[in-house]
Design a protein around this motif. Structure first.
Motif, PDB file in Angstrom:
ATOM      1  N   LYS A  41       0.838  -1.211   0.000  1.00  0.00           N
ATOM      2  CA  LYS A  41       0.000   0.000   0.000  1.00  0.00           C
ATOM      3  C   LYS A  41       0.872   1.260   0.000  1.00  0.00           C
ATOM      4  CE  LYS A  41      -4.044  -1.787   2.420  1.00  0.00           C
ATOM      5  NZ  LYS A  41      -4.815  -1.745   3.670  1.00  0.00           N
ATOM      6  N   LYS A  42       1.986   1.216   0.761  1.00  0.00           N
ATOM      7  CA  LYS A  42       2.862   2.379   0.869  1.00  0.00           C
ATOM      8  C   LYS A  42       3.783   2.525  -0.343  1.00  0.00           C
ATOM      9  CE  LYS A  42       3.013   2.216   5.891  1.00  0.00           C
ATOM     10  NZ  LYS A  42       3.844   1.893   7.063  1.00  0.00           N
ATOM     11  N   GLN A  43       4.062   1.426  -1.014  1.00  0.00           N
ATOM     12  CA  GLN A  43       4.989   1.428  -2.143  1.00  0.00           C
ATOM     13  C   GLN A  43       4.311   0.858  -3.395  1.00  0.00           C
ATOM     14  OE1 GLN A  43       8.078   2.704  -1.773  1.00  0.00           O
ATOM     15  NE2 GLN A  43       7.640   3.073   0.379  1.00  0.00           N
ATOM     16  N   PRO A  44       3.274   1.524  -3.878  1.00  0.00           N
ATOM     17  CA  PRO A  44       2.550   0.967  -5.029  1.00  0.00           C
ATOM     18  C   PRO A  44       3.422   0.939  -6.287  1.00  0.00           C
ATOM     19  CG  PRO A  44       1.806   3.185  -4.588  1.00  0.00           C
ATOM     20  CD  PRO A  44       2.759   2.829  -3.488  1.00  0.00           C
ATOM     21  N   LEU A  45       3.218  -0.087  -7.079  1.00  0.00           N
ATOM     22  CA  LEU A  45       3.924  -0.232  -8.351  1.00  0.00           C
ATOM     23  C   LEU A  45       2.920  -0.128  -9.487  1.00  0.00           C
ATOM     24  CD1 LEU A  45       6.135  -3.382  -7.610  1.00  0.00           C
ATOM     25  CD2 LEU A  45       6.856  -0.988  -7.586  1.00  0.00           C
ATOM     26  N   ALA A  46       3.399   0.300 -10.628  1.00  0.00           N
ATOM     27  CA  ALA A  46       2.553   0.298 -11.819  1.00  0.00           C
ATOM     28  C   ALA A  46       2.329  -1.155 -12.242  1.00  0.00           C
ATOM     29  CB  ALA A  46       3.230   1.069 -12.939  1.00  0.00           C
ATOM     30  N   SER A  47       1.117  -1.444 -12.644  1.00  0.00           N
ATOM     31  CA  SER A  47       0.795  -2.783 -13.104  1.00  0.00           C
ATOM     32  C   SER A  47       1.432  -3.032 -14.464  1.00  0.00           C
ATOM     33  CB  SER A  47      -0.727  -2.948 -13.199  1.00  0.00           C
ATOM     34  OG  SER A  47      -1.045  -4.264 -13.609  1.00  0.00           O
ATOM     35  N   MET A  48       1.860  -4.250 -14.683  1.00  0.00           N
ATOM     36  CA  MET A  48       2.461  -4.608 -15.953  1.00  0.00           C
ATOM     37  C   MET A  48       1.785  -5.837 -16.534  1.00  0.00           C
ATOM     38  SD  MET A  48       6.040  -6.258 -14.504  1.00  0.00           S
ATOM     39  CE  MET A  48       6.792  -6.106 -16.073  1.00  0.00           C
ATOM     40  N   LYS A  49       1.997  -6.078 -17.799  1.00  0.00           N
ATOM     41  CA  LYS A  49       1.499  -7.271 -18.475  1.00  0.00           C
ATOM     42  C   LYS A  49       2.680  -8.200 -18.691  1.00  0.00           C
ATOM     43  CE  LYS A  49      -2.764  -5.834 -19.737  1.00  0.00           C
ATOM     44  NZ  LYS A  49      -3.876  -6.322 -18.984  1.00  0.00           N
ATOM     45  N   VAL A  50       2.445  -9.493 -18.514  1.00  0.00           N
ATOM     46  CA  VAL A  50       3.468 -10.495 -18.792  1.00  0.00           C
ATOM     47  C   VAL A  50       2.815 -11.555 -19.669  1.00  0.00           C
ATOM     48  CG1 VAL A  50       5.162 -12.093 -17.835  1.00  0.00           C
ATOM     49  CG2 VAL A  50       4.550 -10.036 -16.554  1.00  0.00           C
ATOM     50  N   PRO A  51       2.906 -11.394 -20.979  1.00  0.00           N
ATOM     51  CA  PRO A  51       2.260 -12.338 -21.894  1.00  0.00           C
ATOM     52  C   PRO A  51       2.767 -13.769 -21.687  1.00  0.00           C
ATOM     53  CG  PRO A  51       3.074 -10.416 -23.080  1.00  0.00           C
ATOM     54  CD  PRO A  51       3.610 -10.334 -21.686  1.00  0.00           C
ATOM     55  N   GLY A  52       1.822 -14.702 -21.715  1.00  0.00           N
ATOM     56  CA  GLY A  52       2.167 -16.111 -21.618  1.00  0.00           C
ATOM     57  C   GLY A  52       2.334 -16.644 -20.217  1.00  0.00           C
ATOM     58  N   VAL A  53       2.162 -15.796 -19.199  1.00  0.00           N
ATOM     59  CA  VAL A  53       2.307 -16.247 -17.815  1.00  0.00           C
ATOM     60  C   VAL A  53       0.956 -16.188 -17.133  1.00  0.00           C
ATOM     61  CG1 VAL A  53       3.347 -15.766 -15.566  1.00  0.00           C
ATOM     62  CG2 VAL A  53       4.710 -15.505 -17.638  1.00  0.00           C
ATOM     63  N   GLU A  54       0.534 -17.325 -16.593  1.00  0.00           N
ATOM     64  CA  GLU A  54      -0.703 -17.365 -15.811  1.00  0.00           C
ATOM     65  C   GLU A  54      -0.371 -17.065 -14.360  1.00  0.00           C
ATOM     66  OE1 GLU A  54      -3.313 -20.662 -16.409  1.00  0.00           O
ATOM     67  OE2 GLU A  54      -2.694 -20.891 -18.489  1.00  0.00           O
ATOM     68  N   LEU A  55      -1.207 -16.292 -13.721  1.00  0.00           N
ATOM     69  CA  LEU A  55      -0.962 -15.923 -12.334  1.00  0.00           C
ATOM     70  C   LEU A  55      -1.461 -17.019 -11.406  1.00  0.00           C
ATOM     71  CD1 LEU A  55      -1.758 -12.113 -12.375  1.00  0.00           C
ATOM     72  CD2 LEU A  55       0.428 -13.290 -12.676  1.00  0.00           C
ATOM     73  N   ASN A  56      -0.715 -18.101 -11.370  1.00  0.00           N
ATOM     74  CA  ASN A  56      -1.025 -19.240 -10.510  1.00  0.00           C
ATOM     75  C   ASN A  56       0.164 -19.521  -9.613  1.00  0.00           C
ATOM     76  OD1 ASN A  56      -3.512 -19.761 -11.834  1.00  0.00           O
ATOM     77  ND2 ASN A  56      -2.430 -20.858 -13.443  1.00  0.00           N
ATOM     78  N   ILE A  57      -0.100 -20.011  -8.418  1.00  0.00           N
ATOM     79  CA  ILE A  57       0.978 -20.407  -7.531  1.00  0.00           C
ATOM     80  C   ILE A  57       1.783 -21.496  -8.227  1.00  0.00           C
ATOM     81  CG2 ILE A  57       1.520 -21.526  -5.327  1.00  0.00           C
ATOM     82  CD1 ILE A  57      -0.976 -20.074  -4.202  1.00  0.00           C
ATOM     83  N   GLY A  58       3.091 -21.302  -8.248  1.00  0.00           N
ATOM     84  CA  GLY A  58       3.982 -22.259  -8.895  1.00  0.00           C
ATOM     85  C   GLY A  58       4.413 -21.854 -10.288  1.00  0.00           C
ATOM     86  N   SER A  59       3.693 -20.909 -10.899  1.00  0.00           N
ATOM     87  CA  SER A  59       4.107 -20.419 -12.216  1.00  0.00           C
ATOM     88  C   SER A  59       5.392 -19.610 -12.065  1.00  0.00           C
ATOM     89  CB  SER A  59       3.032 -19.529 -12.832  1.00  0.00           C
ATOM     90  OG  SER A  59       1.867 -20.247 -13.103  1.00  0.00           O
ATOM     91  N   SER A  60       6.244 -19.677 -13.068  1.00  0.00           N
ATOM     92  CA  SER A  60       7.509 -18.936 -13.037  1.00  0.00           C
ATOM     93  C   SER A  60       7.400 -17.645 -13.833  1.00  0.00           C
ATOM     94  CB  SER A  60       8.626 -19.794 -13.630  1.00  0.00           C
ATOM     95  OG  SER A  60       8.874 -20.902 -12.815  1.00  0.00           O
ATOM     96  N   LEU A  61       8.066 -16.631 -13.316  1.00  0.00           N
ATOM     97  CA  LEU A  61       8.134 -15.353 -14.027  1.00  0.00           C
ATOM     98  C   LEU A  61       9.472 -15.265 -14.763  1.00  0.00           C
ATOM     99  CD1 LEU A  61       6.726 -12.851 -11.375  1.00  0.00           C
ATOM    100  CD2 LEU A  61       5.535 -13.935 -13.284  1.00  0.00           C
ATOM    101  N   PRO A  62       9.477 -14.690 -15.952  1.00  0.00           N
ATOM    102  CA  PRO A  62      10.730 -14.565 -16.699  1.00  0.00           C
ATOM    103  C   PRO A  62      11.691 -13.586 -16.018  1.00  0.00           C
ATOM    104  CG  PRO A  62       8.926 -13.486 -17.860  1.00  0.00           C
ATOM    105  CD  PRO A  62       8.325 -14.175 -16.685  1.00  0.00           C
ATOM    106  N   ASP A  63      12.960 -13.704 -16.377  1.00  0.00           N
ATOM    107  CA  ASP A  63      13.990 -12.836 -15.802  1.00  0.00           C
ATOM    108  C   ASP A  63      13.790 -11.366 -16.144  1.00  0.00           C
ATOM    109  OD1 ASP A  63      15.263 -15.010 -14.666  1.00  0.00           O
ATOM    110  OD2 ASP A  63      16.621 -15.296 -16.358  1.00  0.00           O
ATOM    111  N   THR A  64      13.004 -11.093 -17.154  1.00  0.00           N
ATOM    112  CA  THR A  64      12.768  -9.702 -17.569  1.00  0.00           C
ATOM    113  C   THR A  64      11.856  -8.951 -16.598  1.00  0.00           C
ATOM    114  OG1 THR A  64      10.961 -10.460 -18.988  1.00  0.00           O
ATOM    115  CG2 THR A  64      13.130 -10.201 -20.016  1.00  0.00           C
ATOM    116  N   VAL A  65      11.159  -9.680 -15.718  1.00  0.00           N
ATOM    117  CA  VAL A  65      10.255  -9.048 -14.748  1.00  0.00           C
ATOM    118  C   VAL A  65      11.066  -8.638 -13.524  1.00  0.00           C
ATOM    119  CG1 VAL A  65       8.255  -9.388 -13.243  1.00  0.00           C
ATOM    120  CG2 VAL A  65       8.273 -10.383 -15.552  1.00  0.00           C
ATOM    121  N   GLU A  66      11.057  -7.344 -13.236  1.00  0.00           N
ATOM    122  CA  GLU A  66      11.788  -6.833 -12.070  1.00  0.00           C
ATOM    123  C   GLU A  66      10.996  -7.115 -10.795  1.00  0.00           C
ATOM    124  OE1 GLU A  66      13.680  -2.691 -10.272  1.00  0.00           O
ATOM    125  OE2 GLU A  66      12.636  -2.648 -12.196  1.00  0.00           O
TER     126      GLU A  66
END
Length: 99
Positions: A41-66
């Motif tokens: 809440k104190k440090q909000p980030l801009a939302s981003m899109k990550v094509p091809g990634v489903e937001l499920n527990i266990g899914s991996s994010l690419p190295d390009t995502v900070e």
């Protein structure tokens, strides 16, 4: 009798393996959860899109995502599709998705 015993031993070993895998599940304590909620809440980030990634527990994010640090919590966070996502920085796997 021997066939039944062998089957029982095999079943036990299978269940023991499942138990060991469950022990590796990520557990976020209520205190950590509170820290994450307050920090995000104190440090909000801009939302981003990550094509091809489903937001499920266990899914991996690419190295390009900070990933961004949360003080006193070993996990990092990012906002994807307007949802805060908690990530294990070592594996880059999603451990929790906040709605």
């Amino acid at each position: 009798m021997r066939m039944h015993l062998t089957g029982a031993v095999a079943a036990f070993l299978l269940l023991a393996g499942i138990g060991a895998a469950a022990a590796e599940d990520v557990v976020i304590t209520p205190e950590q959860d509170t820290v994450v909620h307050e920090y995000v809440k104190k440090q909000p980030l801009a939302s981003m899109k990550v094509p091809g990634v489903e937001l499920n527990i266990g899914s991996s994010l690419p190295d390009t995502v900070e990933l961004h640090e949360v003080p006193n919590v070993k996990y990092r966070y990012v906002v994807i599709d307007n949802r805060t996502v908690l990530v294990d920085p070592g594996t880059r796997k999603i451990v929790k998705v906040y709605d």
